[in-house]
Write an enzyme that holds these catalytic residues in place. Structure first.
Site, short mmCIF file in Angstrom:
data_model
loop_
_atom_site.label_atom_id
_atom_site.label_comp_id
_atom_site.label_asym_id
_atom_site.label_seq_id
_atom_site.Cartn_x
_atom_site.Cartn_y
_atom_site.Cartn_z
N GLU A 153 50.89 43.27 -1.29
CA GLU A 153 50.51 43.87 -2.58
C GLU A 153 50.01 45.31 -2.47
OE1 GLU A 153 50.84 40.70 -2.60
OE2 GLU A 153 51.13 39.99 -4.65
N TYR B 140 47.64 46.51 -0.37
CA TYR B 140 46.26 46.68 0.11
C TYR B 140 46.27 47.17 1.57
CZ TYR B 140 44.75 44.14 -4.08
OH TYR B 140 44.51 43.76 -5.38
N GLN C 173 47.10 37.71 -20.54
CA GLN C 173 46.13 38.23 -21.51
C GLN C 173 44.68 37.90 -21.20
OE1 GLN C 173 49.23 37.44 -25.01
NE2 GLN C 173 47.21 37.88 -25.82
P1 FAD Z 1 49.30 31.09 -37.38
O1 FAD Z 1 49.98 31.06 -36.09
O2 FAD Z 1 49.78 32.06 -38.38
O3 FAD Z 1 49.39 29.62 -38.02
C1 FAD Z 1 48.99 29.31 -39.32
C2 FAD Z 1 49.69 28.03 -39.76
O4 FAD Z 1 49.11 27.57 -40.98
C3 FAD Z 1 51.16 28.22 -40.05
O5 FAD Z 1 51.92 27.26 -39.33
C4 FAD Z 1 51.29 27.99 -41.55
O6 FAD Z 1 52.52 27.40 -41.91
C5 FAD Z 1 50.13 27.04 -41.80
N1 FAD Z 1 49.63 27.02 -43.19
C6 FAD Z 1 49.28 28.07 -43.98
N2 FAD Z 1 48.83 27.62 -45.17
C7 FAD Z 1 48.87 26.28 -45.14
C8 FAD Z 1 48.50 25.26 -46.07
N3 FAD Z 1 47.98 25.54 -47.26
N4 FAD Z 1 48.68 23.96 -45.70
C9 FAD Z 1 49.20 23.66 -44.50
N5 FAD Z 1 49.56 24.59 -43.59
C10 FAD Z 1 49.38 25.88 -43.90
N6 FAD Z 1 49.69 36.54 -29.65
C11 FAD Z 1 49.36 36.65 -28.40
O7 FAD Z 1 48.21 36.40 -28.06
N7 FAD Z 1 50.26 37.02 -27.44
C12 FAD Z 1 51.52 37.30 -27.75
O8 FAD Z 1 52.30 37.65 -26.87
C13 FAD Z 1 51.92 37.17 -29.08
N8 FAD Z 1 53.19 37.42 -29.43
C14 FAD Z 1 53.54 37.30 -30.74
C15 FAD Z 1 54.85 37.57 -31.09
C16 FAD Z 1 55.25 37.44 -32.39
C17 FAD Z 1 56.68 37.74 -32.76
C18 FAD Z 1 54.33 37.03 -33.39
C19 FAD Z 1 54.75 36.87 -34.81
C20 FAD Z 1 53.02 36.77 -33.03
C21 FAD Z 1 52.62 36.92 -31.72
N9 FAD Z 1 51.30 36.70 -31.33
C22 FAD Z 1 50.96 36.79 -30.03
C23 FAD Z 1 50.25 36.43 -32.31
C24 FAD Z 1 49.86 34.96 -32.35
O9 FAD Z 1 51.00 34.17 -32.52
C25 FAD Z 1 48.85 34.75 -33.46
O10 FAD Z 1 47.69 35.50 -33.17
C26 FAD Z 1 48.47 33.30 -33.60
O11 FAD Z 1 49.61 32.53 -33.91
C27 FAD Z 1 47.44 33.10 -34.72
O12 FAD Z 1 47.16 31.75 -34.80
P2 FAD Z 1 46.67 31.05 -36.12
O13 FAD Z 1 46.65 29.60 -35.83
O14 FAD Z 1 45.42 31.68 -36.59
O15 FAD Z 1 47.75 31.37 -37.24
P1 NAP Z 2 49.08 45.33 -34.81
O1 NAP Z 2 49.15 45.25 -33.33
O2 NAP Z 2 47.80 45.57 -35.47
O3 NAP Z 2 50.09 46.49 -35.22
C1 NAP Z 2 50.32 46.84 -36.54
C2 NAP Z 2 51.18 48.12 -36.59
O4 NAP Z 2 51.43 48.45 -37.92
C3 NAP Z 2 50.53 49.29 -35.95
O5 NAP Z 2 51.51 49.98 -35.21
C4 NAP Z 2 50.03 50.13 -37.12
O6 NAP Z 2 50.11 51.45 -36.63
C5 NAP Z 2 51.01 49.78 -38.22
N1 NAP Z 2 50.41 49.73 -39.55
C6 NAP Z 2 49.25 49.16 -39.93
N2 NAP Z 2 49.06 49.32 -41.26
C7 NAP Z 2 50.13 49.99 -41.73
C8 NAP Z 2 50.52 50.45 -43.01
N3 NAP Z 2 49.75 50.25 -44.07
N4 NAP Z 2 51.68 51.13 -43.13
C9 NAP Z 2 52.44 51.34 -42.06
N5 NAP Z 2 52.13 50.93 -40.81
C10 NAP Z 2 50.99 50.26 -40.65
O7 NAP Z 2 49.70 44.04 -35.46
P2 NAP Z 2 51.02 43.23 -35.18
O8 NAP Z 2 52.03 44.04 -34.46
O9 NAP Z 2 51.38 42.64 -36.50
O10 NAP Z 2 50.56 42.07 -34.23
C11 NAP Z 2 49.66 41.08 -34.71
C12 NAP Z 2 48.83 40.57 -33.58
O11 NAP Z 2 49.64 39.78 -32.72
C13 NAP Z 2 48.29 41.71 -32.77
O12 NAP Z 2 46.89 41.85 -32.98
C14 NAP Z 2 48.63 41.40 -31.37
O13 NAP Z 2 47.47 41.29 -30.56
C15 NAP Z 2 49.34 40.07 -31.39
N6 NAP Z 2 50.52 40.22 -30.56
C16 NAP Z 2 50.36 40.43 -29.26
C17 NAP Z 2 51.44 40.62 -28.45
C18 NAP Z 2 51.28 40.83 -26.97
O14 NAP Z 2 52.25 41.10 -26.29
N7 NAP Z 2 50.10 40.69 -26.42
C19 NAP Z 2 52.71 40.64 -29.00
C20 NAP Z 2 52.84 40.45 -30.36
C21 NAP Z 2 51.74 40.26 -31.15
P3 NAP Z 2 49.81 52.74 -37.49
O15 NAP Z 2 48.63 52.37 -38.35
O16 NAP Z 2 49.52 53.82 -36.50
O17 NAP Z 2 51.04 53.01 -38.22
FE1 SF4 Z 3 46.90 33.92 -17.56
FE2 SF4 Z 3 46.62 31.71 -19.02
FE3 SF4 Z 3 48.33 33.61 -19.82
FE4 SF4 Z 3 48.84 32.06 -17.67
S1 SF4 Z 3 48.69 31.40 -19.81
S2 SF4 Z 3 49.08 34.26 -17.78
S3 SF4 Z 3 46.81 31.83 -16.81
S4 SF4 Z 3 46.11 33.79 -19.63
#
Ligand code: FAD
Ligand code: NAP
Ligand code: SF4
Length: 674
Positions: A166, A168, A341
């Site tokens: 790595e 080191y 993460q």
């Molecule tokens: P959600 O995942 O939004 O779940 C809410 C659920 O509630 C949904 O299934 C919805 O259908 C249900 N619901 C809403 N209203 C009702 C109701 N009245 N009755 C019954 N059910 C209901 N996070 C990371 O940490 N790492 C990542 O790499 C990452 N990648 C992502 C990539 C993408 C493309 C997206 C979209 C998100 C990503 N995220 C990532 C973000 C992560 O998925 C969210 O932070 C997380 O899912 C939030 O969890 P939650 O349970 O609060 O909400």
């Molecule tokens: P986000 O990370 O907060 O990004 C939102 C983007 O939208 C920013 O680029 C912001 O930049 C822009 N934005 C915000 N308000 C806006 C407005 N009114 N008009 C135009 N642009 C606007 O949110 P997200 O991409 O929706 O992701 C949601 C969460 O999922 C994140 O918090 C993230 O942690 C998680 N997630 C994580 C990963 C991962 O790989 N770890 C991957 C996907 C999602 P500007 O304000 O500069 O335009």
């Molecule tokens: Fe690290 Fe847990 Fe993500 Fe695996 S799932 S990479 S152990 S944070």
């Protein structure tokens, strides 16, 4: 009859026999660095021993102050430091396990001004220039390794792992890239490799014959000026002759610009390297990197590519990984999704490690899931990560839980995330929770949004609202035009997307959508494609496995603009250990990443913007909105108006900077305290 005969076979090392072929690889958790946190370290490792890990390796412990990874990091150089390590060895042994201590000398990667190296060359990833060692200095580092190993034996460890990869200190001596000496410790390969060989020889002398010495050999440096394959083999043989019991595989220096453990790396992507090592060596060899499920591990062993497999992060995700595999319960394994993460990103931020899918990791004594004193009727609304964690943790404690999900499937936003090329592993979390709901006896009601009235009438003692988020629609003229798409429509394949695309918002989701649209196919990349995309020579015929090899990402023919309003590098908020790879990957596929954008309007011909005071029309077929999210908390307000108190978790509580780590952690803690 087990499905994993190779994985569960004992391994006879001559003086001791390991119960299976699973090595828990070394991970720096932060618990190693303070004497006061050793009881927590002991509890964390003992859970993994009880869960069946055949051999555990601790996080890196420095043999002296110069070798510290960071100021006051874990060190074992004096007898007074032995008792804290005894806490660890006693706990692991009482749990029926075996544990080796990793000796890690950080060399020029040390994050402090006392660092040393074969030559005074600053690394690209640390601000400190190391002091070049004198010949006496080299001798004193070797003595420190031997003394550290002897003290480890005194502390009750079953062995040590000598960290030789790595990038080191040891690796720095071996590679011409970092060793510019021309004395007994540098020059030709034989002199450059004298340092590791001498360390292994002197450690063996210090610990005697019946003590495990694992040598972590840098088998593929992935940097220019790294070793050739012949040098790797020659070193492996020399280290073996000097007294190593086991050779573990190291892949890639920390400064390499190739992702080696992130989700986008295919499973078992480097097993072929260990396979080639095994042909040339006699001692057992260990395959490593992106081995996260028993079937993957079994295949490597069955193909004869290794004698053992090393899993590190998968043991954060699930302490009982081996036991579940052995008992035919692989479908209950909480799989590491390689997101980094809560583990590596924490380490690099100086925070204690944990795990996104298992917030108890490294918090075993603090986050305890105990049987409930009184059995409650609990309603959880929303089966995203937050709702799933809340429901299964509450049910595990004995509460009677009903989980309501509006969608046809569980998963919430993870159903979108799993569709991103390189994030296929997220589907494993959903498989885990699907099974966990069954095991813990949660009643799951899918396919309809539950109303406040139904919950108020339902006779529940507690209601947890985990309804997640709503995508934000920015106030831009023309945003309701037919060529504007939501990321949900794009990722679910509900709408065709044209050849030219602008993405509004360059957060995590904007980056993921750009990856989705610029990727040649959807499905985990095969190893050959990954090697080609990142410029790894599959024939291993050049220095470091990369020298002179051009990365060749596949082309989808799409032109993509990824836009944000703020100034500064897009993707700055992405994970520290993975963000750079996402950025580099998109850059190589020609995605235009543009900060400082003002959105003037969506027009039939494209997206009108102002960039650096200049108005421009981006001629695109589609505009995809990824502009963040707002909490979906209407249900909680309705409940309050009906006099029903509810707890909010995940996105429903706060959408800003929400990720699954926070959602799962928050929900697990809430349910553990119900
Ligand atoms: P959600 O995942 O939004 O779940 C809410 C659920 O509630 C949904 O299934 C919805 O259908 C249900 N619901 C809403 N209203 C009702 C109701 N009245 N009755 C019954 N059910 C209901 N996070 C990371 O940490 N790492 C990542 O790499 C990452 N990648 C992502 C990539 C993408 C493309 C997206 C979209 C998100 C990503 N995220 C990532 C973000 C992560 O998925 C969210 O932070 C997380 O899912 C939030 O969890 P939650 O349970 O609060 O909400
Ligand atoms: P986000 O990370 O907060 O990004 C939102 C983007 O939208 C920013 O680029 C912001 O930049 C822009 N934005 C915000 N308000 C806006 C407005 N009114 N008009 C135009 N642009 C606007 O949110 P997200 O991409 O929706 O992701 C949601 C969460 O999922 C994140 O918090 C993230 O942690 C998680 N997630 C994580 C990963 C991962 O790989 N770890 C991957 C996907 C999602 P500007 O304000 O500069 O335009
Ligand atoms: Fe690290 Fe847990 Fe993500 Fe695996 S799932 S990479 S152990 S944070």
């Amino acid at each position: 009859m087990t499905a994993y005969p190779h994985l569960l076979a004992p391994l006879d090392l001559g003086f001791t026999t390991l119960p299976n072929r699973v090595l828990m690889g070394s991970m720096h958790t932060g618990l190693e660095d303070r004497a006061a946190s050793y009881p927590k370290l002991a509890a964390y490792l003992a859970e993994r021993a009880a869960g069946g890990a055949g051999l555990i390796v601790t996080g890196g412990i420095a043999p002296n102050i110069a070798g510290w990874v960071a100021p006051f990091a874990g060190k074992l150089s004096a007898r007074r430091e032995v008792p804290r390590h005894r806490l660890v060895t006693n706990a692991v042994h009482e749990a029926g396990g075996r544990v080796c201590m990793q000796i890690l000398h950080a060399g020029r990667y040390a994050y402090h001004p006392l660092s040393v190296a074969p030559s005074p060359l600053k690394s690209p990833i640390t601000p400190f220039k190391p002091r070049g060692l004198s010949a006496r200095g080299v001798e004193s580092q070797i003595r420190a390794f031997a003394r550290c190993a002897a003290l480890a034996r005194e502390a009750g460890y079953d062995g040590v792992e000598i960290m030789g990869s790595e990038g080191y200190l040891i690796n720095e001596f071996i590679a011409a890239r970092t060793n510019r000496r021309d004395d007994a410790w540098g020059g030709d390969f034989e002199r450059r490799s004298r340092f590791p060989v001498e360390i292994v020889r002197r450690v063996r002398e210090a610990v005697g014959p019946d003590f495990i010495i694992i040598y972590r050999l840098s088998a593929l440096d992935l940097v220019e000026g790294g070793s050739t394959w012949d040098e790797v083999i020659a070193l492996g043989r020399a280290v073996q002759a000097a007294g190593a019991t086991i050779i573990n595989t190291g892949i890639g220096w920390h400064e390499a610009r190739i992702p080696t453990i992130a989700t986008l790396v295919p499973r078992a992507a480097f097993a072929w390297v260990t396979g080639r090592l095994r042909e040339a060596l006699d001692v057992p060899v260990v395959a490593t990197n992106r081995i996260n499920m028993p079937g993957v591990a079994e295949d490597i062993l069955a193909r004869g590519e290794a004698d053992m497999v090393s899993l590190a992060r998968p043991f954060l995700a699930d302490a009982e990984w081996v036991r579940k595999a052995a008992e035919g319960r692989s479908d209950e394994i909480n799989t590491c999704i390689a997101c980094n993460q809560a583990c590596l990103d924490h380490t690099f931020a100086g925070k204690r490690s944990s795990c996104l899918v298992n917030p108890r990791a490294c918090h075993e004594t603090e986050l305890v899931v105990r049987p409930a004193e009184r059995r409650l009727r609990v309603a959880v609304v929303g089966a995203g990560p937050a709702g799933l964690a809340a429901a299964t943790t509450a049910a595990e404690r004995g509460h009677r839980v009903t989980l309501f999900e509006a969608g046809a499937e569980i998963g919430g936003q993870f159903q979108l995330a799993r569709r991103i090329p390189g994030k296929e592993e997220f589907a494993e979390t959903l498989r885990y929770f699907r099974r966990r709901l069954e095991v813990t006896g949660v009643e799951l009601r899918l396919g309809r949004a539950v109303t406040a009235g139904e919950l108020a009438q339902g006779g529940f003692d507690r209601v947890i609202v985990a309804t997640g988020v709503l995508p934000r629609t920015p106030a831009i003229p023309g945003i309701d035009g037919p060529q504007v798409l939501s990321y949900i429509d794009v990722l679910l394949g509900r709408r065709e997307v044209g050849r030219r695309v602008a993405i509004i918002g360059a957060g995590g989701i904007g980056f993921d959508v750009a990856t989705f649209l610029s990727h040649p196919h959807h499905g985990a990349a095969p190893v050959a494609e990954y090697n080609q995309e990142w410029g790894i020579d599959p024939e291993w015929s050049v220095r470091g496995g990369v020298e002179g090899v051009d990365p060749r990402p596949a082309d989808t023919g799409r032109e993509i603009w990824l836009l944000q309003r703020k100034q500064g590098k897009p993707g700055r908020g992405l994970g520290k250990t993975t963000g750079w790879a996402h950025r580099l990957g998109l850059q190589r596929r020609g995605v235009h990443m543009i900060p400082g954008v003002e959105y003037l309007g969506v027009e039939p011909a494209g997206l009108r913007v102002r960039i650096k005071d200049e108005e421009r029309l981006l001629e695109v077929d589609h505009v995809v909105v990824c502009a963040g999210q707002e909490p979906l908390d209407a249900l909680a307000h309705e409940l309050a108006s009906q006099g029903v108190a509810a707890d909010l978790v995940g996105g429903a509580l706060e959408a800003a900077e929400l990720d699954a780590k926070r959602a799962i952690d928050q929900a697990t803690r809430l349910a553990a305290a119900l």
